[in-house]
Structure formats: C-alpha cells, structure tokens
Design an enzyme around this catalytic site. Structure first.
Site, PDB file in Angstrom:
ATOM      1  N   GLY A 246       0.849  -1.184   0.000  1.00  0.00           N
ATOM      2  CA  GLY A 246       0.000   0.000   0.000  1.00  0.00           C
ATOM      3  C   GLY A 246       0.885   1.234   0.000  1.00  0.00           C
ATOM      4  O   GLY A 246       2.030   1.184   0.455  1.00  0.00           O
TER       5      GLY A 246
ATOM      6  N   GLN B 176       3.446   9.871   1.094  1.00  0.00           N
ATOM      7  CA  GLN B 176       4.717   9.169   1.224  1.00  0.00           C
ATOM      8  C   GLN B 176       5.683   9.489   0.091  1.00  0.00           C
ATOM      9  O   GLN B 176       6.871   9.196   0.199  1.00  0.00           O
ATOM     10  CB  GLN B 176       4.472   7.655   1.291  1.00  0.00           C
ATOM     11  CG  GLN B 176       3.752   7.244   2.568  1.00  0.00           C
ATOM     12  CD  GLN B 176       3.506   5.750   2.593  1.00  0.00           C
ATOM     13  OE1 GLN B 176       2.517   5.267   2.065  1.00  0.00           O
ATOM     14  NE2 GLN B 176       4.421   4.997   3.189  1.00  0.00           N
TER      15      GLN B 176
ATOM     16  N   CYS C 200       5.658  -0.237   7.575  1.00  0.00           N
ATOM     17  CA  CYS C 200       5.331   0.863   6.682  1.00  0.00           C
ATOM     18  C   CYS C 200       6.584   1.234   5.899  1.00  0.00           C
ATOM     19  O   CYS C 200       7.681   1.269   6.463  1.00  0.00           O
ATOM     20  CB  CYS C 200       4.867   2.054   7.519  1.00  0.00           C
ATOM     21  SG  CYS C 200       4.520   3.520   6.544  1.00  0.00           S
ATOM     22  N   LEU C 201       6.419   1.515   4.610  1.00  0.00           N
ATOM     23  CA  LEU C 201       7.575   1.877   3.787  1.00  0.00           C
ATOM     24  C   LEU C 201       8.224   3.165   4.281  1.00  0.00           C
ATOM     25  O   LEU C 201       9.390   3.416   3.990  1.00  0.00           O
ATOM     26  CB  LEU C 201       7.145   2.030   2.321  1.00  0.00           C
ATOM     27  CG  LEU C 201       6.611   0.755   1.658  1.00  0.00           C
ATOM     28  CD1 LEU C 201       6.105   1.068   0.260  1.00  0.00           C
ATOM     29  CD2 LEU C 201       7.681  -0.327   1.618  1.00  0.00           C
TER      30      LEU C 201
ATOM     31  N   HIS D 198      -4.618   1.555   7.273  1.00  0.00           N
ATOM     32  CA  HIS D 198      -3.251   2.085   7.397  1.00  0.00           C
ATOM     33  C   HIS D 198      -3.031   3.237   6.398  1.00  0.00           C
ATOM     34  O   HIS D 198      -2.502   4.287   6.763  1.00  0.00           O
ATOM     35  CB  HIS D 198      -2.269   0.926   7.143  1.00  0.00           C
ATOM     36  CG  HIS D 198      -0.824   1.303   7.142  1.00  0.00           C
ATOM     37  ND1 HIS D 198       0.075   0.796   8.070  1.00  0.00           N
ATOM     38  CD2 HIS D 198      -0.101   2.129   6.337  1.00  0.00           C
ATOM     39  CE1 HIS D 198       1.280   1.312   7.814  1.00  0.00           C
ATOM     40  NE2 HIS D 198       1.209   2.110   6.768  1.00  0.00           N
ATOM     41  N   GLU D 199      -3.471   3.039   5.148  1.00  0.00           N
ATOM     42  CA  GLU D 199      -3.240   4.067   4.133  1.00  0.00           C
ATOM     43  C   GLU D 199      -4.097   5.316   4.357  1.00  0.00           C
ATOM     44  O   GLU D 199      -3.626   6.436   4.142  1.00  0.00           O
ATOM     45  CB  GLU D 199      -3.491   3.503   2.717  1.00  0.00           C
ATOM     46  CG  GLU D 199      -2.594   2.328   2.322  1.00  0.00           C
ATOM     47  CD  GLU D 199      -1.126   2.562   2.594  1.00  0.00           C
ATOM     48  OE1 GLU D 199      -0.651   3.707   2.469  1.00  0.00           O
ATOM     49  OE2 GLU D 199      -0.436   1.595   2.963  1.00  0.00           O
TER      50      GLU D 199
ATOM     51  N   HIS E  95      -2.492   7.564   6.751  1.00  0.00           N
ATOM     52  CA  HIS E  95      -1.448   8.406   6.137  1.00  0.00           C
ATOM     53  C   HIS E  95      -2.031   9.728   5.631  1.00  0.00           C
ATOM     54  O   HIS E  95      -1.428  10.784   5.784  1.00  0.00           O
ATOM     55  CB  HIS E  95      -0.808   7.701   4.939  1.00  0.00           C
ATOM     56  CG  HIS E  95       0.328   6.789   5.291  1.00  0.00           C
ATOM     57  ND1 HIS E  95       1.473   7.230   5.901  1.00  0.00           N
ATOM     58  CD2 HIS E  95       0.509   5.450   5.094  1.00  0.00           C
ATOM     59  CE1 HIS E  95       2.307   6.203   6.070  1.00  0.00           C
ATOM     60  NE2 HIS E  95       1.742   5.112   5.592  1.00  0.00           N
TER      61      HIS E  95
HETATM   62 NI    NI Z   1       2.500   3.172   5.622  1.00  0.00          NI
END
Ligand code: NI
Length: 168
Positions: free
Chosen positions: A46, A51, A93-94, A135-136, A139
């Site tokens: 995701g 990000q 998370c990235l 989660h997204e 963000h």
């Molecule tokens: Ni994330």
C-alpha cells in the site's frame, strides 16, 4: 511511469493532512501509475501520496491474489464510513524504516471513495485488505502506524532509528 522516492519518518511531510482531489485527469492517472510502480518496487502492499511528498488524497492498495500478479486499486478521497470487529495484526510501513509492530484495527470496514474517473465507489473490505486500507487512510490524515503503539515502544524505536540513520 516512474519510481518515486519514498519519504521516511520523521520527515514532517508525513504529518501533513492530504487535500481532497477534485480534478480527475491524465495527471492523476499518471500519479496513480507512479504510485503503483513505486509501491511494488519498494516492495510494499500500500502507498499513500503523502509518502512521495504529495499531500493529496490518493492511495494505492495491493489486491493481488498471488505474488507476481501486481494488481492494485487506486482510491481517491477514501473515507472509512463504518467499521466493526477488532483484530490485532503485525504492521510495517515503507516510511518507517526497519520496524514492525502489532496494531489494532477494525476487522471489517466500509469504504467510500472515488475511482480515477471520479466515479463514486462504495465497498466492504475485511481482514488483510481492511488493514491495508485503514493504514493508508491514516497516512492521508498525517497519521502513522507508530502513533498506535505505546510511548515506550516508540522511544525505543526512535533510538534504534537514530542508529540506522547514522549508519546509512
Ligand atoms: Ni505506511
């Protein structure tokens, strides 16, 4: 399509609230395609526009049924309109380097959003997909999964991160 640089914690850009998208044009489609490519390159499941430094309300979410499928959906202006049940599961998370932690999420959610054409979509998601979407969407509100963990765990992570960044 091009792969974008993923911004990582504690960069303040990740705390910005994403703006609603009102123009559904080719630029938006290009952004979604770049986000999909960036997500799979990372690799992740995701990615929210914040990000990659774009504070606009778009996320891409993997919906592949097997590993080499690379199938995703783009959700524009997504809202979690309802949620039920609660499950604790491991998340990473990235944008949060070398860290995973258990996070409590709704087991099942209802999502309202728009697609890349600007059409309204409304669907239910469960389990893994529900977790990724929650989660997204976090963000887009400037929230990270580490905001859900205890202060002690966060302090320990920040120490660890300092070392990681020093050695980079
Ligand atoms: Ni994330």
């Amino acid at each position: 399509m091009s792969i974008k640089k993923i911004i990582t914690f504690p960069n303040p850009v990740l705390r910005e609230k994403a703006q609603k998208i009102t123009t559904f044009d080719d630029k938006l489609k290009k952004l979604a395609a770049d986000m999909g490519e960036t997500m799979y390159d990372a690799p992740g499941v995701g990615l929210a526009a914040n990000q990659i430094g774009i504070a606009r309300q778009i996320v891409v979410v993997d919906i592949s049924e097997n590993e080499d499928e690379k199938k995703y959906i783009a959700l524009i202006n997504p809202v979690i309109s309802d949620g039920e049940g609660s499950v604790v599961g491991e998340e990473g998370c990235l944008s949060v380097l070398e860290y995973e932690s258990k996070v409590k999420r709704f087991q099942k959610i209802r999502v309202t959003a728009q697609n890349l054409e600007g059409e309204e979509i409304d669907f239910e998601a469960e389990d893994r997909l529900a977790r990724i979407i929650q989660h997204e969407v976090d963000h887009l509100h400037g929230k990270l999964f580490i905001d859900h963990i205890s202060r002690l765990k966060l302090t320990l992570y920040k120490k660890k991160l300092k070392k990681i960044l020093k050695n980079k």
